[in-house]
Design an enzyme around this catalytic site. Structure first.
Site, short mmCIF file in Angstrom:
data_model
loop_
_atom_site.label_atom_id
_atom_site.label_comp_id
_atom_site.label_asym_id
_atom_site.label_seq_id
_atom_site.Cartn_x
_atom_site.Cartn_y
_atom_site.Cartn_z
N HIS A 12 27.68 -23.30 67.33
CA HIS A 12 27.78 -24.24 66.12
C HIS A 12 26.99 -24.20 65.07
O HIS A 12 25.91 -25.11 65.31
CB HIS A 12 28.76 -24.84 67.23
CG HIS A 12 29.31 -26.44 65.59
ND1 HIS A 12 30.39 -26.82 66.06
CD2 HIS A 12 28.69 -26.55 64.96
CE1 HIS A 12 31.00 -27.40 65.02
NE2 HIS A 12 29.87 -27.58 64.44
N HIS A 14 25.15 -24.70 60.82
CA HIS A 14 26.05 -24.65 59.29
C HIS A 14 24.68 -24.93 59.29
O HIS A 14 23.63 -25.05 58.86
CB HIS A 14 26.01 -26.48 59.48
CG HIS A 14 26.99 -27.34 60.02
ND1 HIS A 14 28.42 -27.64 59.54
CD2 HIS A 14 27.04 -28.22 61.10
CE1 HIS A 14 29.13 -28.21 60.67
NE2 HIS A 14 28.75 -28.34 61.09
N ARG A 16 25.03 -23.88 55.13
CA ARG A 16 25.48 -24.20 53.64
C ARG A 16 24.92 -23.18 52.67
O ARG A 16 25.39 -21.93 53.80
CB ARG A 16 24.51 -25.34 53.35
CG ARG A 16 24.15 -26.22 54.48
CD ARG A 16 25.07 -26.92 55.00
NE ARG A 16 24.61 -28.25 55.23
CZ ARG A 16 25.38 -29.53 56.37
NH1 ARG A 16 26.99 -29.02 56.15
NH2 ARG A 16 25.00 -30.23 56.30
N ASN A 40 33.08 -25.50 56.47
CA ASN A 40 33.14 -26.04 55.99
C ASN A 40 31.74 -26.27 54.73
O ASN A 40 31.71 -27.49 54.40
CB ASN A 40 32.96 -27.26 56.73
CG ASN A 40 31.42 -27.76 57.11
OD1 ASN A 40 30.66 -26.87 57.59
ND2 ASN A 40 31.64 -29.04 57.33
N LYS A 95 37.73 -22.88 62.33
CA LYS A 95 37.74 -23.66 62.80
C LYS A 95 38.08 -25.02 62.47
O LYS A 95 39.16 -24.83 60.78
CB LYS A 95 36.23 -24.14 61.91
CG LYS A 95 35.74 -25.11 61.94
CD LYS A 95 35.04 -25.95 63.56
CE LYS A 95 34.84 -27.23 63.23
NZ LYS A 95 33.84 -27.36 63.60
N HIS A 134 37.16 -29.51 66.11
CA HIS A 134 36.33 -30.69 65.89
C HIS A 134 37.03 -32.18 65.80
O HIS A 134 38.38 -32.40 65.56
CB HIS A 134 35.86 -30.84 64.14
CG HIS A 134 34.89 -32.83 64.59
ND1 HIS A 134 33.29 -32.55 63.36
CD2 HIS A 134 35.48 -33.85 64.39
CE1 HIS A 134 33.26 -34.24 63.50
NE2 HIS A 134 34.69 -34.15 64.26
N HIS A 168 31.38 -29.75 69.88
CA HIS A 168 30.30 -30.78 70.23
C HIS A 168 30.91 -31.87 70.86
O HIS A 168 30.63 -33.71 70.27
CB HIS A 168 29.87 -31.51 68.73
CG HIS A 168 31.03 -31.30 67.79
ND1 HIS A 168 31.52 -32.16 67.78
CD2 HIS A 168 30.50 -30.66 66.83
CE1 HIS A 168 32.75 -32.24 66.31
NE2 HIS A 168 31.53 -31.25 65.26
N ASP A 240 25.34 -28.21 65.87
CA ASP A 240 25.72 -28.58 64.92
C ASP A 240 24.91 -28.54 64.31
O ASP A 240 24.89 -29.41 63.32
CB ASP A 240 26.56 -29.94 65.75
CG ASP A 240 27.36 -29.95 64.32
OD1 ASP A 240 27.67 -29.53 63.42
OD2 ASP A 240 27.71 -30.84 65.01
N HIS A 244 20.30 -32.25 55.94
CA HIS A 244 21.47 -32.59 54.47
C HIS A 244 19.68 -32.87 53.98
O HIS A 244 19.18 -33.16 54.42
CB HIS A 244 21.82 -33.84 54.72
CG HIS A 244 23.49 -33.81 55.89
ND1 HIS A 244 24.42 -33.51 54.52
CD2 HIS A 244 23.48 -33.45 56.64
CE1 HIS A 244 25.15 -33.50 55.26
NE2 HIS A 244 24.82 -33.49 56.65
N ALA A 256 26.25 -37.26 57.08
CA ALA A 256 25.89 -37.02 58.78
C ALA A 256 26.16 -35.69 59.24
O ALA A 256 26.35 -34.75 58.40
CB ALA A 256 27.35 -36.88 59.24
O1 DOR Z 1 27.27 -34.51 61.67
C1 DOR Z 1 27.80 -33.70 61.26
N1 DOR Z 1 27.44 -32.97 60.07
N2 DOR Z 1 29.20 -32.81 62.32
C2 DOR Z 1 29.77 -32.31 61.97
O2 DOR Z 1 30.90 -32.17 62.40
C3 DOR Z 1 29.70 -31.33 59.78
C4 DOR Z 1 28.62 -32.00 59.95
C5 DOR Z 1 27.49 -31.20 58.24
O3 DOR Z 1 28.41 -30.86 58.05
O4 DOR Z 1 27.15 -32.22 58.31
ZN ZN Z 2 29.86 -28.63 62.87
#
Ligand code: DOR
Ligand code: ZN
Length: 336
Positions: A12, A14, A16, A40, A95, A134, A168, A240, A244, A256
């Site tokens: 899992h 990310h 970007r 996402n 997902k 999720h 998660h 996960d 950011h 988040a």
């Molecule tokens: O904290 C999170 N950030 N939880 C998620 O499910 C998505 C993720 C994000 O893409 O930033």
């Molecule tokens: Zn995630």
């Protein structure tokens, strides 16, 4: 003492896009053999063209690294069997996000009407495409995941041949659900094994530990540790890791996500060496995932870690990692 992990997998992740992708992808691809890549983006990945083009951008970002991005689509209840058949060879999972529950999930599912979801989920069962979820309702933030367990149960019962992965997980309720349904599995993050809500908001607010689902109570973390550290065959590591930029985290309206990709192997090694065995670490970080996801092939890679301090950088580009500036007990000695 040196510990060798074979073919670490992050089920899992990310990555970007654009500059962030270029910055963070190599931090996973150098030490992991592969990762499930979350869809996402803005807009989310919903077509074959978008998926292939994103996979190519990832490949460009990782260069020569021996790493497979396992691609996912953003779930839509309107996907037909024909469409899924046409894309099956390009993807590893789909997902599902409840609408609006986390970063870029606005186009997700609302209502969870089983008949509305049935055509797509039946096609996924037949084509053996795993469903990653999720699992949070839009209820009170501490109860969202526990409230979602009844939806997991409804899906597991209605689609007994569908592989359903509770992503998660953070609560003892989800851990208990694992053993009630043969087709339910779970990923567990590094941060949810390490922290509780106290670490996020018990003292001064720690934006770099703020994520969805939010970290819970000590007894929840204990339940997660119990299954992860025992090498329970239905759980696997999924970081996960969610980068950011620093200004999006250290701001009013904190995004988040916890960024753990570059420190995950070191911290997991320490945790397992203190509370478990190297065999269970290997199960959690690779072997279980290879049995659960029958549709992946895994590039060969071995990572040797040793008990030698590693000071976590304050930043990777604009992203602040978990444990920034702190000294970890294990470091990566060699990647073969
Ligand atoms: O904290 C999170 N950030 N939880 C998620 O499910 C998505 C993720 C994000 O893409 O930033
Ligand atoms: Zn995630």
């Amino acid at each position: 003492m040196a510990i060798t992990i074979d073919a670490p997998l992050d089920m899992h992740l990310h990555l970007r896009d654009k500059e962030m992708l270029k910055r963070v992808a190599p931090l996973s691809s150098d030490s992991f053999s592969g990762a499930i890549i979350m869809p996402n983006l803005v807009p989310p990945i919903t077509t074959k063209e978008e998926l292939i083009s994103y996979k190519n951008r990832i490949k460009e970002a990782i260069g020569e690294d021996n790493f497979t991005p396992y691609m996912t689509l953003f779930f839509k209840p309107t996907y037909t069997k024909e469409f899924l058949e046409s894309i099956k060879d390009e993807l590893t999972a789909i997902k599902l996000y409840p609408a609006g529950i986390t970063t870029n999930s606005e186009g997700g599912v609302s209502g969870f009407n089983v008949e509305e979801l049935r055509p797509t989920l039946e096609a996924m069962s037949e084509l053996e495409i795993p469903l990653c979820i999720h699992g949070e309702t839009n209820g009170f933030v501490m109860d969202r995941e526990a409230q979602f367990v009844s939806i997991y149960e409804m899906l597991a019962t209605n689609f007994p041949k569908l592989t359903i992965i509770m992503e998660h997980i953070t609560t003892k309720e989800s851990v208990e659900a694992l053993d009630r349904f043969e087709n339910l599995y779970a990923t567990i993050t590094l941060h949810h094994l390490m922290i509780t809500l106290d670490d996020v908001a018990g003292g001064m607010l720690q934006p770099h530990l703020f994520c969805k689902p939010i970290a819970k109570r000590p007894e929840d973390r204990d339940a997660l540790r119990r299954v992860a550290l025992s090498g329970h065959p239905k759980v696997m590591f999924g970081s996960d890791s969610a980068p950011h930029p620093q200004d999006a985290k250290e701001s009013c309206g904190c995004a988040a996500g916890v960024f753990t990709a570059p420190i995950a192997l070191q911290v997991l090694t320490q945790l397992f060496m203190e509370h478990s065995t190297p065999e269970n670490l290997q199960a959690f970080i690779s072997d279980n995932a290879q049995k659960i996801y029958k549709n992946i092939t895994v590039p060969r890679k071995s990572v040797v870690l040793e008990e030698k301090p590693f000071t976590v950088p304050d930043k990777y580009g604009t992203v602040v990692p978990m444990y920034a500036g702190e000294k970890l007990k294990y470091s990566i000695r060699e990647i073969k």
